[in-house]
Design an enzyme around this catalytic site. Structure first.
Site, PDB file in Angstrom:
ATOM      1  N   ARG A  54       0.870  -1.179   0.000  1.00 22.44           N
ATOM      2  CA  ARG A  54       0.000   0.000   0.000  1.00 22.44           C
ATOM      3  C   ARG A  54       0.903   1.223   0.000  1.00 22.44           C
ATOM      4  O   ARG A  54       2.120   1.125   0.056  1.00 22.44           O
ATOM      5  CB  ARG A  54      -1.019  -0.012   1.164  1.00 22.44           C
ATOM      6  CG  ARG A  54      -0.676  -0.774   2.394  1.00 22.44           C
ATOM      7  CD  ARG A  54       0.428  -0.181   3.202  1.00 22.44           C
ATOM      8  NE  ARG A  54       0.199   1.225   3.451  1.00 22.44           N
ATOM      9  CZ  ARG A  54       1.125   2.118   3.677  1.00 22.44           C
ATOM     10  NH1 ARG A  54       2.410   1.771   3.674  1.00 22.44           N
ATOM     11  NH2 ARG A  54       0.845   3.380   3.901  1.00 22.44           N
ATOM     12  N   GLY A  55       0.248   2.399  -0.047  1.00 24.71           N
ATOM     13  CA  GLY A  55       1.034   3.632  -0.176  1.00 24.71           C
ATOM     14  C   GLY A  55       1.132   3.974  -1.657  1.00 24.71           C
ATOM     15  O   GLY A  55       1.415   3.090  -2.498  1.00 24.71           O
ATOM     16  N   ALA A  56       0.896   5.243  -1.976  1.00 25.20           N
ATOM     17  CA  ALA A  56       0.714   5.632  -3.376  1.00 25.20           C
ATOM     18  C   ALA A  56       1.854   5.201  -4.332  1.00 25.20           C
ATOM     19  O   ALA A  56       1.594   4.525  -5.338  1.00 25.20           O
ATOM     20  CB  ALA A  56       0.464   7.137  -3.447  1.00 25.20           C
ATOM     21  N   ARG A  95      -7.371  -0.047  -6.697  1.00 30.00           N
ATOM     22  CA  ARG A  95      -7.708   0.955  -5.671  1.00 30.00           C
ATOM     23  C   ARG A  95      -7.938   2.286  -6.388  1.00 30.00           C
ATOM     24  O   ARG A  95      -7.202   2.620  -7.320  1.00 30.00           O
ATOM     25  CB  ARG A  95      -6.583   1.075  -4.617  1.00 30.00           C
ATOM     26  CG  ARG A  95      -6.511  -0.141  -3.693  1.00 30.00           C
ATOM     27  CD  ARG A  95      -5.596   0.103  -2.506  1.00 30.00           C
ATOM     28  NE  ARG A  95      -6.167   1.015  -1.538  1.00 30.00           N
ATOM     29  CZ  ARG A  95      -5.462   1.530  -0.521  1.00 30.00           C
ATOM     30  NH1 ARG A  95      -4.180   1.231  -0.367  1.00 30.00           N
ATOM     31  NH2 ARG A  95      -6.034   2.348   0.340  1.00 30.00           N
ATOM     32  N   GLN A 208      -1.880   2.351  10.030  1.00 33.07           N
ATOM     33  CA  GLN A 208      -0.600   2.409   9.294  1.00 33.07           C
ATOM     34  C   GLN A 208       0.449   3.207  10.064  1.00 33.07           C
ATOM     35  O   GLN A 208       1.648   2.992   9.895  1.00 33.07           O
ATOM     36  CB  GLN A 208      -0.800   3.056   7.914  1.00 33.07           C
ATOM     37  CG  GLN A 208      -1.610   2.228   6.933  1.00 33.07           C
ATOM     38  CD  GLN A 208      -3.062   2.632   6.929  1.00 33.07           C
ATOM     39  OE1 GLN A 208      -3.619   2.989   7.974  1.00 33.07           O
ATOM     40  NE2 GLN A 208      -3.711   2.563   5.786  1.00 33.07           N
ATOM     41  N   ASP A 249      -1.875  11.064  -1.699  1.00 36.57           N
ATOM     42  CA  ASP A 249      -2.272  10.028  -2.657  1.00 36.57           C
ATOM     43  C   ASP A 249      -2.675  10.628  -3.991  1.00 36.57           C
ATOM     44  O   ASP A 249      -2.633   9.961  -5.024  1.00 36.57           O
ATOM     45  CB  ASP A 249      -3.404   9.181  -2.082  1.00 36.57           C
ATOM     46  CG  ASP A 249      -2.887   8.335  -0.940  1.00 36.57           C
ATOM     47  OD1 ASP A 249      -2.817   8.855   0.194  1.00 36.57           O
ATOM     48  OD2 ASP A 249      -2.492   7.192  -1.186  1.00 36.57           O
ATOM     49  N   ASN A 259      -5.180  12.821   1.035  1.00 36.81           N
ATOM     50  CA  ASN A 259      -4.313  11.899   1.781  1.00 36.81           C
ATOM     51  C   ASN A 259      -5.192  11.113   2.746  1.00 36.81           C
ATOM     52  O   ASN A 259      -6.411  11.314   2.821  1.00 36.81           O
ATOM     53  CB  ASN A 259      -3.212  12.689   2.507  1.00 36.81           C
ATOM     54  CG  ASN A 259      -2.118  11.779   3.061  1.00 36.81           C
ATOM     55  OD1 ASN A 259      -1.594  10.924   2.351  1.00 36.81           O
ATOM     56  ND2 ASN A 259      -1.779  11.926   4.323  1.00 36.81           N
ATOM     57  N   LYS A 260      -4.585  10.235   3.505  1.00 36.09           N
ATOM     58  CA  LYS A 260      -5.321   9.362   4.434  1.00 36.09           C
ATOM     59  C   LYS A 260      -6.316  10.157   5.285  1.00 36.09           C
ATOM     60  O   LYS A 260      -6.005  11.240   5.764  1.00 36.09           O
ATOM     61  CB  LYS A 260      -4.303   8.617   5.306  1.00 36.09           C
ATOM     62  CG  LYS A 260      -4.867   7.646   6.319  1.00 36.09           C
ATOM     63  CD  LYS A 260      -5.766   6.607   5.726  1.00 36.09           C
ATOM     64  CE  LYS A 260      -5.116   5.769   4.646  1.00 36.09           C
ATOM     65  NZ  LYS A 260      -6.085   4.933   3.893  1.00 36.09           N
TER      66      LYS A 260
HETATM   67  O1  MRU Z   1      -4.410   3.362   2.393  1.00 39.23           O
HETATM   68  P1  MRU Z   1      -2.922   3.487   2.283  1.00 39.23           P
HETATM   69  O2  MRU Z   1      -2.185   2.833   3.393  1.00 39.23           O
HETATM   70  O3  MRU Z   1      -2.423   3.065   0.914  1.00 39.23           O
HETATM   71  O4  MRU Z   1      -2.712   5.051   2.405  1.00 39.23           O
HETATM   72  C1  MRU Z   1      -1.416   5.581   2.385  1.00 39.23           C
HETATM   73  C2  MRU Z   1      -1.405   7.026   2.613  1.00 39.23           C
HETATM   74  O5  MRU Z   1      -2.405   7.676   2.779  1.00 39.23           O
HETATM   75  C3  MRU Z   1      -0.086   7.694   2.528  1.00 39.23           C
HETATM   76  O6  MRU Z   1      -0.059   8.816   3.357  1.00 39.23           O
HETATM   77  C4  MRU Z   1       0.102   8.115   1.099  1.00 39.23           C
HETATM   78  O7  MRU Z   1       0.048   7.037   0.227  1.00 39.23           O
HETATM   79  C5  MRU Z   1       1.260   8.934   0.931  1.00 39.23           C
HETATM   80  S1  MRU Z   1       2.488   8.205  -0.045  1.00 39.23           S
HETATM   81  C6  MRU Z   1       3.937   8.000   0.558  1.00 39.23           C
END
Ligand code: MRU
Length: 362
Positions: A54-56, A95, A208, A249, A259-260
């Protein structure tokens, strides 16, 4: 970055067999360190969907390797162009919010236009996946260098006492390939001997922050403290936060930052307390087509069980009465006006259309 002293990236090719893609199983961290092997498109697709990765930036690179794995699974050249198009379209549904996924897959698809054979498609998709991976490492490294200047400045103002940085979710190396986005300047500062301390939002419902950010900071020896999601604003009122640093993201060309979920609340509290709120992001997270983040960015809604249950070291436990409905929005949008600046691979710019255009051209 390191795990138990050994350098890792979040995704790599098996040394003896490049048809096997290796990932760290992020669903198991921090309690178990397990490496998984992806050999098919479906495995890559599900790893993204189920958040094993996960993570962009990492989602984008995994998607590119997933398309490569699909090419390995195709045994002949029949209807190759249709197959490529269908594969790419399906991958983009894994996603919805992080634009890196579509960015990586669209780029790969455009490079695959006109390939004559599946063998050619395999070679090209592999090379592009590797190139995207290297590019993300380069971006994170550059973000680290630019963001370091901000931390250095605050450290000077504080006469060397530790700079307190608040972060949300995991915009660390585990969300990228190496270094991270929001964490890259922190690691650079720490390695340079500048005192830093990170307030880590736990980031319900999937945690996370408490599971991944805390883990990776601990592995690098960076001082940090995990806090419940609703604590940051209190710390800000009491002068205990010098800088908020988060990832993104998807950022619009006008500087709205998705973002999250929970990021927006931090930005509001930061503004009310006159604390700089910076977003660290590679250009692969900018959606140049969009101008209004609140109206235009698709917000992922995930399974309610992520809210109903917590997943800890000993397994799953119920937190919510069985009959209560829940909602599970994955992301929110922080309007550009609340963002002090964007830390990109090309430097730091204001969060507005003019500055972003100046930094990245058309
Ligand atoms: O749902 P996730 O764990 O994929 O979300 C991740 C985030 O929101 C991060 O802050 C985001 O991807 C920033 S990238 C380094």
């Amino acid at each position: 970055m390191r795990i138990n002293g050994q350098h890792f990236e979040t995704i790599w090719t098996d040394r003896n067999n490049k048809e096997k893609i290796k990932i760290i199983d992020q669903q198991k961290l921090p309690f178990k360190f397990e490496i998984k092997t992806l050999t098919t498109f479906d495995e890559a697709y599900n790893a993204i969907k189920e958040m094993t990765v996960r993570g962009a930036p990492l989602i984008g690179v995994t998607a590119a390797f997933g398309v490569y794995l699909a090419m390995l699974g195709k045994v002949n050249n029949e209807k190759l162009a249709d197959f490529i198009s269908l594969t790419c379209s399906k991958m983009k549904t894994a996603r919805p919010t992080a634009v890196n996924l579509a960015w990586a897959v669209n780029y790969l698809e455009s490079e695959l236009q006109g390939v004559k054979s599946v063998v050619e498609a395999r070679i090209l998709s592999f090379n592009i996946a590797v190139k995207l991976k290297e590019l993300e490492i380069e971006y994170s490294n550059a973000i680290g260098e630019h963001g370091l200047q901000l931390i250095e400045e605050i450290s000077k103002q504080k006469k060397g006492t530790p700079v307190n940085i608040l972060t949300h979710c995991n915009a660390g190396w585990l969300a990228c390939i190496d270094w991270g986005t929001a964490t890259a300047p922190v690691y650079k500062a720490h390695q340079k001997g500048i005192g830093v301390h990170v307030w880590v939002d736990e980031t319900r419902p999937r945690n996370q922050g408490s599971k991944l950010t805390a883990y990776e900071l601990a592995q690098e020896g960076v001082p940090h403290t995990v806090i419940p999601d609703n604590t940051g604003s209190h710390l800000m009122q009491h002068g205990m936060v010098d800088l908020v640093l988060v990832g993104s993201d998807r950022t619009t060309r006008t500087g709205d930052v998705c973002n999250k979920i929970g990021t927006y609340l931090k930005a509001l509290a930061a503004r009310d307390n006159n604390i700089p709120f910076y977003v660290a992001l590679p250009s692969s997270s900018i959606d140049f087509k969009l101008s209004d983040g609140i109206k235009e960015i698709p917000i992922e809604q995930r399974d309610g069980d992520e809210v109903r249950f917590a997943l800890g070291k000993e397994g799953k436990t119920q937190l919510v009465p069985s009959d209560s409905p829940v909602a599970n929005y994955g992301f929110d949008v922080t309007p550009a006006r609340l963002v002090s600046g964007l830390i990109t691979e090309r430097g730091i710019c204001e969060a507005n259309e003019e500055a972003i255009k100046k930094m990245f051209g058309k």
